[in-house]
Design an enzyme around this catalytic site. Structure first.
Site, PDB file in Angstrom:
ATOM      1  N   CYS A  59      38.136 -37.226 -33.687  1.00 26.71           N
ATOM      2  CA  CYS A  59      37.564 -35.904 -33.969  1.00 26.71           C
ATOM      3  C   CYS A  59      36.726 -35.918 -35.240  1.00 26.71           C
ATOM      4  O   CYS A  59      37.224 -36.316 -36.296  1.00 26.71           O
ATOM      5  CB  CYS A  59      38.697 -34.889 -34.089  1.00 26.71           C
ATOM      6  SG  CYS A  59      38.162 -33.263 -34.682  1.00 26.71           S
ATOM      7  N   TYR A 190      27.132 -29.991 -30.450  1.00 25.93           N
ATOM      8  CA  TYR A 190      28.014 -29.313 -29.498  1.00 25.93           C
ATOM      9  C   TYR A 190      27.264 -28.216 -28.750  1.00 25.93           C
ATOM     10  O   TYR A 190      27.536 -27.972 -27.563  1.00 25.93           O
ATOM     11  CB  TYR A 190      29.225 -28.722 -30.224  1.00 25.93           C
ATOM     12  CG  TYR A 190      30.253 -29.756 -30.604  1.00 25.93           C
ATOM     13  CD1 TYR A 190      31.340 -30.035 -29.770  1.00 25.93           C
ATOM     14  CD2 TYR A 190      30.148 -30.471 -31.786  1.00 25.93           C
ATOM     15  CE1 TYR A 190      32.282 -30.990 -30.112  1.00 25.93           C
ATOM     16  CE2 TYR A 190      31.078 -31.433 -32.134  1.00 25.93           C
ATOM     17  CZ  TYR A 190      32.142 -31.691 -31.298  1.00 25.93           C
ATOM     18  OH  TYR A 190      33.071 -32.648 -31.632  1.00 25.93           O
TER      19      TYR A 190
END
Length: 322
Positions: A59, A190
């Protein structure tokens, strides 16, 4: 394995930025940061050995905290647990540990620490998270403040060689740079990957590359984002750049250029990667497994690509040479 929904058909991606707002500070109710001395959230005391950072190498948001903890020399003050790279709707798990259980918290899933604090916690179970070891309950998952407070509030426990990640003399400019890096690059990839319409994707794509071109130009005549020294701004940009060619270029359709095709950004990324505290936190296999397996909406086959070749990260960068 049940999976979360990341794409909303017909809409652009909007990140949920509502986190557990608690802070860990050296003095109750206030911060040592001269630019933001007031804390408008519950505060917990700085106590070595009391807290555990739960992160995941996969992450980018958690990778920030892993790097900052390492750079500041906080390994002996704040312990760390690492989650497996893939997860389902029940949250990140400790599949990398013996018996699939975190050895300090005794949990199989990070979700358990959230529920210990807030039963049936209604939002996403995210990393990084700081967990209070005595109660085995989450303190905060507010990732921008976690690294901020590692620098300002844990200073008494820093290594003597810890860098000044938040220098006062360029703070205003640094805050502006970090804001643009977050909105347009960290979150921009994203917006491309989770766009629910062609229009949303096109807008996100052009915003991302406008920022990438700005960074390429900015890094033409300076070694780091704010000059000759590493700051938190560099940590925040690095975690996106480290994932760019491996996942964002193809998986998230951010494919105008590869990072390796942008000379200043690529040299800068290699410079950081080869700096102690950065490259050793990167696990390209875990990164690829996370994105290509968890995001089944945009990669329904679940196939994880073998490439790209990452040996170039170790090649000379020649930045900072006079």
């Amino acid at each position: 394995m049940a999976q979360a929904t990341f794409v909303t058909k017909g809409r652009g991606f909007e990140r949920d930025m509502k986190y557990i707002p608690d802070r860990i500070t050296a003095h109750k109710g206030c911060s040592a940061d001269p630019f933001h001395p007031e804390v408008h959230a519950p505060t917990w005391p700085v106590e070595p050995d009391r807290y555990r950072l739960i992160a995941a190498r996969a992450c980018p948001w958690a990778n920030r905290a892993i790097i900052v903890r390492k750079l500041l020399g906080l390994e002996d003050a704040i312990s760390m647990g690492l989650c497996a790279p893939t997860h389902d709707d029940r949250s990140w798990n400790f599949g990398l540990d013996p018996g699939n259980v975190d050895p300090v918290l005794g949990y199989e899933r990070l979700q358990e620490a959230y529920f210990a604090r807030i039963p049936d916690y209604p939002r996403g179970i995210t990393v990084p998270a700081i967990v209070d070891i005595p109660t085995r309950s989450v303190v905060t998952n507010d990732f921008p403040w976690i690294t901020h407070d590692m620098f300002f509030e844990w200073r008494d426990h820093h290594s003597p060689t810890a860098p000044s990640l938040w220098p006062d003399d360029c703070r205003e400019e640094m805050d502006q740079v970090m804001e643009r890096v977050f909105t347009e690059v960290n979150n921009g990839v994203y917006r491309c990957g989770f766009a629910g319409s062609q229009e949303a994707y096109d807008e996100a794509f052009h915003r991302l590359w406008a920022a990438m071109d700005w960074l390429e130009e900015r890094l033409a005549d300076r070694r780091y984002l704010l000059g000759d020294a590493i700051t938190e701004a560099d940590v925040r940009l690095f975690t996106t750049l480290a994932r760019f060619d491996a996942v964002y270029h193809g998986h998230f359709k951010c494919n105008r250029n590869k990072l390796t095709e942008m000379p200043n950004l690529w040299g800068y990324a290699r410079d950081l990667f080869q700096t102690p505290g950065f490259g050793e936190t990167i696990d390209f296999e875990q990164i690829k497994q996370h994105y290509y397996i968890v995001h089944s909406e945009i990669n329904p086959s679940g196939i994880v690509p073998d490439g790209p070749d990452v040996s170039g990260w170790h090649t000379p960068h020649r930045r900072g040479q006079k």
